[in-house]
Write a protein that holds these residues in place. Structure first.
Motif, PDB file in Angstrom:
ATOM      1  N   ALA A   1       0.870  -1.173  -0.183  1.00  0.00           N
ATOM      2  CA  ALA A   1      -0.044   0.025  -0.187  1.00  0.00           C
ATOM      3  C   ALA A   1       0.988   1.332   0.003  1.00  0.00           C
ATOM      4  CB  ALA A   1      -1.013  -0.143   1.069  1.00  0.00           C
ATOM      5  N   GLY A   2       2.128   1.241   0.405  1.00  0.00           N
ATOM      6  CA  GLY A   2       3.010   2.171   0.175  1.00  0.00           C
ATOM      7  C   GLY A   2       3.829   2.401  -0.885  1.00  0.00           C
ATOM      8  N   TYR A   3       3.273   1.908  -2.091  1.00  0.00           N
ATOM      9  CA  TYR A   3       3.980   1.632  -3.279  1.00  0.00           C
ATOM     10  C   TYR A   3       2.876   2.362  -4.371  1.00  0.00           C
ATOM     11  CZ  TYR A   3       7.900  -0.437  -1.204  1.00  0.00           C
ATOM     12  OH  TYR A   3       9.063  -0.480  -0.369  1.00  0.00           O
ATOM     13  N   GLY A   4       3.255   2.550  -5.634  1.00  0.00           N
ATOM     14  CA  GLY A   4       2.165   2.758  -6.645  1.00  0.00           C
ATOM     15  C   GLY A   4       2.287   1.251  -7.500  1.00  0.00           C
ATOM     16  N   SER A   5       2.081   1.446  -8.899  1.00  0.00           N
ATOM     17  CA  SER A   5       2.035   0.478  -9.694  1.00  0.00           C
ATOM     18  C   SER A   5       3.331  -0.502  -9.556  1.00  0.00           C
ATOM     19  CB  SER A   5       2.088   0.720 -10.931  1.00  0.00           C
ATOM     20  OG  SER A   5       0.796   1.472 -11.114  1.00  0.00           O
TER      21      SER A   5
ATOM     22  N   ARG B   1      17.346  -3.170  -0.516  1.00  0.00           N
ATOM     23  CA  ARG B   1      17.995  -2.083  -1.139  1.00  0.00           C
ATOM     24  C   ARG B   1      19.561  -2.221  -0.706  1.00  0.00           C
ATOM     25  NH1 ARG B   1      16.535   2.797   3.264  1.00  0.00           N
ATOM     26  NH2 ARG B   1      17.775   2.167   4.694  1.00  0.00           N
ATOM     27  N   PRO B   2      20.403  -1.660  -1.547  1.00  0.00           N
ATOM     28  CA  PRO B   2      21.781  -1.969  -1.420  1.00  0.00           C
ATOM     29  C   PRO B   2      22.336  -1.139   0.051  1.00  0.00           C
ATOM     30  CG  PRO B   2      21.490  -0.565  -3.255  1.00  0.00           C
ATOM     31  CD  PRO B   2      20.299  -1.074  -2.890  1.00  0.00           C
ATOM     32  N   ALA B   3      23.420  -1.778   0.672  1.00  0.00           N
ATOM     33  CA  ALA B   3      24.177  -0.937   1.606  1.00  0.00           C
ATOM     34  C   ALA B   3      24.085   0.523   1.262  1.00  0.00           C
ATOM     35  CB  ALA B   3      25.022  -1.691   2.076  1.00  0.00           C
ATOM     36  N   ALA B   4      24.759   0.680   0.176  1.00  0.00           N
ATOM     37  CA  ALA B   4      24.902   2.097  -0.194  1.00  0.00           C
ATOM     38  C   ALA B   4      23.860   3.282  -0.014  1.00  0.00           C
ATOM     39  CB  ALA B   4      25.692   2.102  -1.634  1.00  0.00           C
ATOM     40  N   HIS B   5      22.652   2.476   0.003  1.00  0.00           N
ATOM     41  CA  HIS B   5      21.299   3.157   0.167  1.00  0.00           C
ATOM     42  C   HIS B   5      20.785   3.564   1.831  1.00  0.00           C
ATOM     43  CE1 HIS B   5      20.193   2.842  -4.416  1.00  0.00           C
ATOM     44  NE2 HIS B   5      21.658   3.189  -4.348  1.00  0.00           N
ATOM     45  N   ALA B   6      21.589   3.261   2.367  1.00  0.00           N
ATOM     46  CA  ALA B   6      21.309   3.174   3.918  1.00  0.00           C
ATOM     47  C   ALA B   6      21.034   4.513   4.582  1.00  0.00           C
ATOM     48  CB  ALA B   6      22.412   2.748   4.573  1.00  0.00           C
ATOM     49  N   ASP B   7      21.203   5.655   3.617  1.00  0.00           N
ATOM     50  CA  ASP B   7      20.846   6.867   4.131  1.00  0.00           C
ATOM     51  C   ASP B   7      19.258   7.341   3.705  1.00  0.00           C
ATOM     52  OD1 ASP B   7      21.416   7.019   1.325  1.00  0.00           O
ATOM     53  OD2 ASP B   7      21.850   9.184   1.523  1.00  0.00           O
TER      54      ASP B   7
ATOM     55  N   PRO C   1      10.825   2.051  -5.210  1.00  0.00           N
ATOM     56  CA  PRO C   1      10.471   2.886  -4.152  1.00  0.00           C
ATOM     57  C   PRO C   1      10.157   4.033  -4.624  1.00  0.00           C
ATOM     58  CG  PRO C   1      12.898   2.575  -4.307  1.00  0.00           C
ATOM     59  CD  PRO C   1      12.064   1.465  -5.316  1.00  0.00           C
ATOM     60  N   ARG C   2       9.418   4.963  -3.848  1.00  0.00           N
ATOM     61  CA  ARG C   2       8.679   6.184  -4.389  1.00  0.00           C
ATOM     62  C   ARG C   2      10.058   7.573  -3.861  1.00  0.00           C
ATOM     63  NH1 ARG C   2       2.365   6.478  -3.223  1.00  0.00           N
ATOM     64  NH2 ARG C   2       1.724   5.211  -4.718  1.00  0.00           N
ATOM     65  N   GLU C   3      10.695   7.140  -3.143  1.00  0.00           N
ATOM     66  CA  GLU C   3      11.657   7.915  -2.487  1.00  0.00           C
ATOM     67  C   GLU C   3      13.028   7.640  -2.805  1.00  0.00           C
ATOM     68  OE1 GLU C   3      11.191   9.161   1.537  1.00  0.00           O
ATOM     69  OE2 GLU C   3       9.368   8.066   1.759  1.00  0.00           O
ATOM     70  N   ARG C   4      14.020   8.504  -3.001  1.00  0.00           N
ATOM     71  CA  ARG C   4      15.459   8.288  -3.349  1.00  0.00           C
ATOM     72  C   ARG C   4      15.964   7.327  -2.220  1.00  0.00           C
ATOM     73  NH1 ARG C   4      20.625  10.144  -2.319  1.00  0.00           N
ATOM     74  NH2 ARG C   4      21.689  10.243  -4.503  1.00  0.00           N
ATOM     75  N   HIS C   5      16.745   6.347  -2.591  1.00  0.00           N
ATOM     76  CA  HIS C   5      17.149   5.454  -1.625  1.00  0.00           C
ATOM     77  C   HIS C   5      16.347   4.336  -0.703  1.00  0.00           C
ATOM     78  CE1 HIS C   5      21.511   7.153  -1.891  1.00  0.00           C
ATOM     79  NE2 HIS C   5      21.017   6.620  -3.283  1.00  0.00           N
ATOM     80  N   GLY C   6      14.853   4.521  -1.503  1.00  0.00           N
ATOM     81  CA  GLY C   6      14.175   3.868  -0.606  1.00  0.00           C
ATOM     82  C   GLY C   6      14.206   2.319  -0.836  1.00  0.00           C
TER      83      GLY C   6
END
Length: 118
Positions: A15-19, A104-110, A71-76
């Protein structure tokens, strides 16, 4: 990093996502990729209306299906569900999940926190 998502939590998390993107495989050849708006039952069963002819042909040859919600957000977190699909008499696809995960990859932990606790 990956966080398992049990079938009973799929509807709430999705529900937190789109298509979603549905990926099916033929007996041989290339994958078929289709944007879909699936319905998810409380038990995690996923129903997709109005599939393309090539998608239904793929499923006749190979029942494996993967759904991906970006994801809808960057690094989501990306929601990924693998399962076995079949066609109903009404021509809908029904996917029974075998595994689900947020990834998500570890590099997107932010990025943002996951929609389910690890």
């Amino acid at each position: 990093m990956s966080i398992p998502v049990p079938p009973q939590d799929l509807a709430r998390v999705a529900a937190g996502y789109g298509s979603a993107t549905l990926i099916t495989l033929p007996a041989s050849g290339f994958a078929k990729v289709l944007t879909v708006d699936p319905d998810i039952a409380p038990d995690g069963t996923i129903t997709i209306a109005n599939p393309s002819k090539s998608t239904t042909a793929n499923l006749a040859a190979n029942s494996h299906a993967t759904l991906v919600w970006q994801p809808r957000e960057r690094h989501g977190w990306t929601l990924i569900v693998d399962g076995h699909a079949s066609l109903t008499e009404e021509g809908k696809i029904v996917v029974v999940p075998k595994s689900g995960m947020l990834h998500r990859p570890a590099a997107h932990a932010d990025g943002p926190k996951p929609l389910i606790e690890p």
